[in-house]
Each structure stands twice: as C-alpha cells, then as structure tokens.
Scaffold this motif. Structure first.
Motif, PDB file in Angstrom:
ATOM      1  N   LEU A 315       0.841  -1.194   0.000  1.00  0.00           N
ATOM      2  CA  LEU A 315       0.000   0.000   0.000  1.00  0.00           C
ATOM      3  C   LEU A 315       0.880   1.249   0.000  1.00  0.00           C
ATOM      4  CD1 LEU A 315      -2.875  -0.847   2.512  1.00  0.00           C
ATOM      5  CD2 LEU A 315      -2.570  -1.536   0.128  1.00  0.00           C
ATOM      6  N   SER A 316       0.372   2.309  -0.638  1.00  0.00           N
ATOM      7  CA  SER A 316       1.111   3.585  -0.736  1.00  0.00           C
ATOM      8  C   SER A 316       2.544   3.337  -1.181  1.00  0.00           C
ATOM      9  CB  SER A 316       1.091   4.318   0.610  1.00  0.00           C
ATOM     10  OG  SER A 316      -0.226   4.533   1.055  1.00  0.00           O
ATOM     11  N   ASN A 317       2.693   2.525  -2.206  1.00  0.00           N
ATOM     12  CA  ASN A 317       4.005   2.064  -2.639  1.00  0.00           C
ATOM     13  C   ASN A 317       4.738   3.090  -3.483  1.00  0.00           C
ATOM     14  OD1 ASN A 317       3.368   1.427  -5.650  1.00  0.00           O
ATOM     15  ND2 ASN A 317       1.684   0.522  -4.494  1.00  0.00           N
ATOM     16  N   LYS A 318       5.989   2.793  -3.795  1.00  0.00           N
ATOM     17  CA  LYS A 318       6.815   3.704  -4.584  1.00  0.00           C
ATOM     18  C   LYS A 318       6.669   3.450  -6.089  1.00  0.00           C
ATOM     19  CE  LYS A 318      10.918   0.745  -4.218  1.00  0.00           C
ATOM     20  NZ  LYS A 318      12.283   0.615  -3.664  1.00  0.00           N
ATOM     21  N   PHE A 319       5.837   2.472  -6.454  1.00  0.00           N
ATOM     22  CA  PHE A 319       5.641   2.149  -7.850  1.00  0.00           C
ATOM     23  C   PHE A 319       4.335   2.756  -8.373  1.00  0.00           C
ATOM     24  CE2 PHE A 319       8.277  -1.688  -6.531  1.00  0.00           C
ATOM     25  CZ  PHE A 319       9.453  -1.133  -6.999  1.00  0.00           C
ATOM     26  N   PHE A 320       3.851   2.263  -9.516  1.00  0.00           N
ATOM     27  CA  PHE A 320       2.685   2.873 -10.171  1.00  0.00           C
ATOM     28  C   PHE A 320       1.359   2.355  -9.646  1.00  0.00           C
ATOM     29  CE2 PHE A 320       2.891  -1.140 -12.273  1.00  0.00           C
ATOM     30  CZ  PHE A 320       1.589  -1.417 -12.658  1.00  0.00           C
ATOM     31  N   GLU A 321       1.369   1.245  -8.917  1.00  0.00           N
ATOM     32  CA  GLU A 321       0.145   0.488  -8.660  1.00  0.00           C
ATOM     33  C   GLU A 321      -0.718   1.101  -7.566  1.00  0.00           C
ATOM     34  OE1 GLU A 321      -0.958  -4.263  -8.255  1.00  0.00           O
ATOM     35  OE2 GLU A 321       1.078  -3.563  -7.847  1.00  0.00           O
ATOM     36  N   GLU A 322      -2.021   1.076  -7.778  1.00  0.00           N
ATOM     37  CA  GLU A 322      -2.965   1.593  -6.796  1.00  0.00           C
ATOM     38  C   GLU A 322      -3.206   0.563  -5.697  1.00  0.00           C
ATOM     39  OE1 GLU A 322      -6.475   2.683  -8.898  1.00  0.00           O
ATOM     40  OE2 GLU A 322      -5.550   4.409  -9.884  1.00  0.00           O
ATOM     41  N   ASP A 323      -3.601   1.049  -4.518  1.00  0.00           N
ATOM     42  CA  ASP A 323      -3.798   0.176  -3.357  1.00  0.00           C
ATOM     43  C   ASP A 323      -4.810  -0.930  -3.630  1.00  0.00           C
ATOM     44  OD1 ASP A 323      -1.992   1.736  -2.039  1.00  0.00           O
ATOM     45  OD2 ASP A 323      -3.439   2.680  -0.670  1.00  0.00           O
ATOM     46  N   GLU A 324      -5.886  -0.605  -4.332  1.00  0.00           N
ATOM     47  CA  GLU A 324      -6.929  -1.592  -4.616  1.00  0.00           C
ATOM     48  C   GLU A 324      -6.361  -2.787  -5.373  1.00  0.00           C
ATOM     49  OE1 GLU A 324     -11.362  -1.830  -6.731  1.00  0.00           O
ATOM     50  OE2 GLU A 324     -10.090  -0.062  -6.996  1.00  0.00           O
ATOM     51  N   SER A 325      -5.464  -2.521  -6.306  1.00  0.00           N
ATOM     52  CA  SER A 325      -4.841  -3.590  -7.078  1.00  0.00           C
ATOM     53  C   SER A 325      -3.929  -4.439  -6.202  1.00  0.00           C
ATOM     54  CB  SER A 325      -4.046  -2.983  -8.241  1.00  0.00           C
ATOM     55  OG  SER A 325      -3.300  -3.974  -8.913  1.00  0.00           O
ATOM     56  N   VAL A 326      -3.184  -3.803  -5.303  1.00  0.00           N
ATOM     57  CA  VAL A 326      -2.284  -4.524  -4.395  1.00  0.00           C
ATOM     58  C   VAL A 326      -3.080  -5.476  -3.510  1.00  0.00           C
ATOM     59  CG1 VAL A 326      -0.654  -4.266  -2.481  1.00  0.00           C
ATOM     60  CG2 VAL A 326      -0.569  -2.666  -4.411  1.00  0.00           C
ATOM     61  N   VAL A 327      -4.157  -4.992  -2.956  1.00  0.00           N
ATOM     62  CA  VAL A 327      -4.995  -5.820  -2.077  1.00  0.00           C
ATOM     63  C   VAL A 327      -5.589  -6.995  -2.857  1.00  0.00           C
ATOM     64  CG1 VAL A 327      -7.098  -5.858  -0.688  1.00  0.00           C
ATOM     65  CG2 VAL A 327      -5.487  -3.955  -0.477  1.00  0.00           C
ATOM     66  N   ALA A 328      -6.050  -6.738  -4.068  1.00  0.00           N
ATOM     67  CA  ALA A 328      -6.611  -7.811  -4.889  1.00  0.00           C
ATOM     68  C   ALA A 328      -5.561  -8.880  -5.172  1.00  0.00           C
ATOM     69  CB  ALA A 328      -7.155  -7.242  -6.199  1.00  0.00           C
ATOM     70  N   SER A 329      -4.329  -8.459  -5.391  1.00  0.00           N
ATOM     71  CA  SER A 329      -3.249  -9.412  -5.639  1.00  0.00           C
ATOM     72  C   SER A 329      -3.000 -10.271  -4.408  1.00  0.00           C
ATOM     73  CB  SER A 329      -1.968  -8.675  -6.032  1.00  0.00           C
ATOM     74  OG  SER A 329      -2.122  -7.992  -7.257  1.00  0.00           O
ATOM     75  N   ALA A 330      -2.947  -9.637  -3.243  1.00  0.00           N
ATOM     76  CA  ALA A 330      -2.714 -10.379  -2.002  1.00  0.00           C
ATOM     77  C   ALA A 330      -3.843 -11.368  -1.729  1.00  0.00           C
ATOM     78  CB  ALA A 330      -2.560  -9.413  -0.836  1.00  0.00           C
ATOM     79  N   CYS A 331      -5.079 -10.928  -1.937  1.00  0.00           N
ATOM     80  CA  CYS A 331      -6.223 -11.820  -1.720  1.00  0.00           C
ATOM     81  C   CYS A 331      -6.191 -12.994  -2.694  1.00  0.00           C
ATOM     82  CB  CYS A 331      -7.523 -11.054  -1.862  1.00  0.00           C
ATOM     83  SG  CYS A 331      -7.847  -9.890  -0.515  1.00  0.00           S
ATOM     84  N   ALA A 332      -5.715 -12.750  -3.902  1.00  0.00           N
ATOM     85  CA  ALA A 332      -5.626 -13.822  -4.884  1.00  0.00           C
ATOM     86  C   ALA A 332      -4.674 -14.914  -4.410  1.00  0.00           C
ATOM     87  CB  ALA A 332      -5.162 -13.267  -6.231  1.00  0.00           C
ATOM     88  N   CYS A 333      -3.554 -14.530  -3.793  1.00  0.00           N
ATOM     89  CA  CYS A 333      -2.588 -15.514  -3.301  1.00  0.00           C
ATOM     90  C   CYS A 333      -3.172 -16.381  -2.196  1.00  0.00           C
ATOM     91  CB  CYS A 333      -1.336 -14.808  -2.768  1.00  0.00           C
ATOM     92  SG  CYS A 333      -0.358 -13.978  -4.030  1.00  0.00           S
ATOM     93  N   LEU A 334      -4.167 -15.857  -1.492  1.00  0.00           N
ATOM     94  CA  LEU A 334      -4.778 -16.562  -0.365  1.00  0.00           C
ATOM     95  C   LEU A 334      -6.089 -17.243  -0.745  1.00  0.00           C
ATOM     96  CD1 LEU A 334      -4.107 -13.816   2.330  1.00  0.00           C
ATOM     97  CD2 LEU A 334      -2.933 -16.023   2.105  1.00  0.00           C
TER      98      LEU A 334
END
Length: 421
Positions: A315-334
């Motif tokens: 979240l609030s990362n130094k790259f281009f990705e929005e927080d919503e996308s990061v969370v969706a990625s993490a949930c996908a792994c689980l």
C-alpha cells in the motif's frame, strides 16, 4: 477470499478485449487461432475435429464505454474506426495441451496478443481442470511451513531487505544480519540485484550469514529465515540450493522472470526449502491496462509451479500500482486453486513499506498471513534496525487491536519515533 467451486472440465480464460467493429467476430478469430484454426480454412479441419479440439467462446459481454482512440497500434486502422470493448471467456479441451503449464501459457497467453484484430487484449483470469493439480506440486511449505520455519506462530512475519542492495561484501552483509537478528527480525532477504558477483560471491555470503544466523539460533532458539537469491541457470540453482541446505538455511529466493517458468517448475520439484518468488519484471506485463496480464492468472501459474511466497507490492508504494490492485493481488494468493489442493502462497508486501501502512494493510486483507518487508522502514529507523523491527511489530499489533497508531505510540517509543516526520 472467495470459496472455490469445483474445477472446470475444460481450460477457461477470461479476457478484456478491444477491437474495431464486432467484438464477437474478433473473439471467434482468437478462439480459432489459439486452437484448431488459422487465417484460412485448411484441409483436414473437419467439423468432427473442430468439435473435438476447437476453443469455444463461452461468454461475451459488451462494455458500454466509448473508445475514442485505440489503446494499442495495429495495421490497417482507419480514422474514425468504431472501436469497442468487451469481456470474453474462452475455453479449450485439456486434451489439446495436457496438464502442462508451459503449453498452457502458449495457449491462453501466446500469439493472441499479436493478432491484428485487437487494439487491446488483457488476460484477466484462468480456471484449470483438476489434472493440473495432479501434475504440479504447488507450494510445498506455503503459510504453515513458513510460520513453522520462521518461528512466527501468529501475526505478520516481519522482514527486511539487505540494504544497500549491492556493495556489501560477505562479512559486511553478515554484520548487518547479526544486528537485525539481535533486533528480533523474523525474515531477511537478499535484494534481487544481489547475486553472485566477485565482490560478494554467493557461497561466501551464505556461509558468513549462516554462521551468524545459526549462532543466534543456538543462543535464543529462534532461527531467522533468510531468503538467499540463488537465481541462475538450472545447474547453478541446484548447486546453490544444496549449499543452502548444508548450511542450515530455511529459505531461498528466485526471480521469476529471470529463471522462467520451466526453471521455477524444476526448482519447485527439487527444493527442500520454501521458495520466495520475486516478481521483478512484472510491470512490463501489466502496466498497460489493455495489454498483458492481471495478477490473478499470473500468480496462479507460479503457485502451481511451487512458489511459497509471492510479492504483491504494498500500500502507498513507490511504484505505479494503486492500493486496490495490491490488495486484490494479495487476496488472490490466499484464494484456493482447487478444493483438495489449495496451493496458498504467503503474500509479500514490500516497496516503501513503513509502520504507516500497517492499519490499512490489515484492514484490507483481514488476516496477518503475510510477510511485510520494510527496507528503509527498518534499517533507517532513528533508533537503529532493532528499533525499526519493534516499531513495525507494534504497528501491526495496533492494527489487529484496532488501536490508532498515534494512540499506541504513546506507550511504545519505537513506534512513536517511526511516526515522526
């Protein structure tokens, strides 16, 4: 995380498409090109063969949004062309390729990206028959094994990255690891740029670091998990893996795009250690919203190949990705891949992570089954790396207890220091 239904009988893939004119015609062209057809009818492509081997368009949903300009260039495009978008689901009989991840990739994410008919094409998801679960090991350690080997029964696994990323020799690296171990760290990883250069050879680095880690474990009973970057060709990775096992290491790291799918499959089959899968290079596949992959299907491939940990940004990362996308990625792994073989991988939050992201990360994910790696957020703490570890742990304790960070900081000086501007 969603509940998984029974696996499909056919390989299924969902796409976002953009095309000139009728999307159904373009998607039917894609189905033909990615199975039994080509650009012209050929002898032998009988109705019986098509029924047996052709891909099918299972679903097509037209999107209402108006497209003024094409997302990607294509030949023969005329000014003022009618550009439309749709979501499409295609399916293939598994008999076309068998339960083979490399050949699956050629089918669902191969030449279709180059088809002239499309001015945008993105793979959104895949669903695989049970045969893939039977053919591939999936994560051998996953969440439970990572918790057991790191000694972290509950809460997030608190980690950091060796910083500076490159430049330290083996003894300097070991000295930093000793400081981090003394500070209570759970997990340490090489930066993906640190490999086997003459200034910091892999073998020497492993031996120097593991002397420190093993000595700390002998004193305290806690063995810190260190993910050593063994990225290389197959023979190099085998030899490096065997050295890690001999030295008592509990994790290895590999760069997914560098070692490739077959490299990861072989590493997954032979590894006696958890595999920390680094996603560097991922941005080239996903940064354009109408090209490449969503993280959802991409991580499924690597989990089946054997990845135990998957980077998901932060979240609030130094790259281009929005927080919503990061969370969706993490949930996908689980999210389980198969009812009888979940293949869960521990999401790894990284990229500019500090104590400040802890509440939002826990609130969005709803679990502490994660690794959080803070480089500067730990190593650059005003009180030193040990205080940085404590501060991050305190931040997640507050998040789980639903206590505001500033309130928790009143009785936790390490967290208070980390929150200072």
């Amino acid at each position: 995380m969603s509940t998984l239904t029974l696996p499909p009988l056919r390989i299924e893939a969902d796409y976002l498409v953009e095309t000139v004119g009728d999307p159904r015609r373009a998607v039917e062209t894609m189905a033909g090109e990615q199975s039994s057809g080509t650009f012209v009818p050929v002898p032998g492509e009988t109705p019986e063969l098509k029924a047996r081997s052709a891909a099918r368009v299972e679903r097509l949903d037209l999107l209402d949004e108006r497209v003024e300009t094409p997302s990607l260039p294509t030949t023969g495009l005329k000014a003022g062309a009618d550009i439309r978008r749709a979501r499409a689901t295609l399916s293939w009989p598994i008999e076309n390729v068998g339960p083979s991840l490399p050949n699956l990739m050629a089918t669902v994410a191969g030449n279709l990206f180059e088809l002239q008919a499309f001015t945008g094409l993105r793979l959104l998801d895949i669903r695989l028959p049970q045969a893939f679960a039977d053919a591939y090991p999936g994560p051998r350690f996953g969440i439970a094994g990572t918790r057991r080997l790191s000694g972290v029964a509950t809460g997030p696994v608190i980690g950091t990255i060796i910083k500076p990323s490159v430049g330290f020799g083996p003894e300097e690296t070991a000295a930093l690891v000793a400081t981090l171990c003394a500070g209570g760290i759970d997990f340490i990883k090489d930066d993906e740029l640190q490999a086997d250069g003459p200034h910091c050879p892999f073998d020497q680095r492993v031996k120097a670091v593991m002397r420190v880690v093993n000595a700390h474990a002998d004193r305290t009973g806690k063995k810190v998990m260190v993910a050593f970057n063994l990225t290389g060709d197959l023979d190099q990775m085998r030899r490096r893996h065997d050295l890690l096992v001999a030295e008592g290491a509990t994790c290895l790291m590999a760069s997914l795009h560098a070692v490739g799918l077959v490299g990861m499959i072989e590493l997954g089959r032979m590894s006696a250690l958890p595999i920390h899968a680094h996603r560097n290079g991922w941005g080239a596949l996903t940064r354009h919203p109408l090209l490449g992959f969503s993280y959802v299907p991409w991580q499924k491939i690597w989990r089946l190949a054997g990845a135990d940990h998957m980077h998901v940004n932060g979240l609030s990362n130094k790259f281009f990705e929005e927080d919503e996308s990061v969370v969706a990625s993490a949930c996908a792994c689980l999210t389980p891949l198969f009812p009888d073989k979940p293949c869960l991988a521990m999401p790894v939050f990284s990229s500019g992570q500090t104590v400040k992201q802890a509440p939002g990360t826990y609130r969005a994910l709803g679990t502490t089954d994660l690794i959080v790696t803070a480089g500067g957020g730990i190593v650059a703490h005003p009180g030193g790396p040990g205080a940085g570890v404590m501060a991050l742990r305190q931040a997640y304790e507050a998040a789980v207890a639903d206590i505001p960070l500033k309130t928790h900081a009143l009785s936790h000086p390490e967290l208070a220091q980390a929150l200072e501007p």
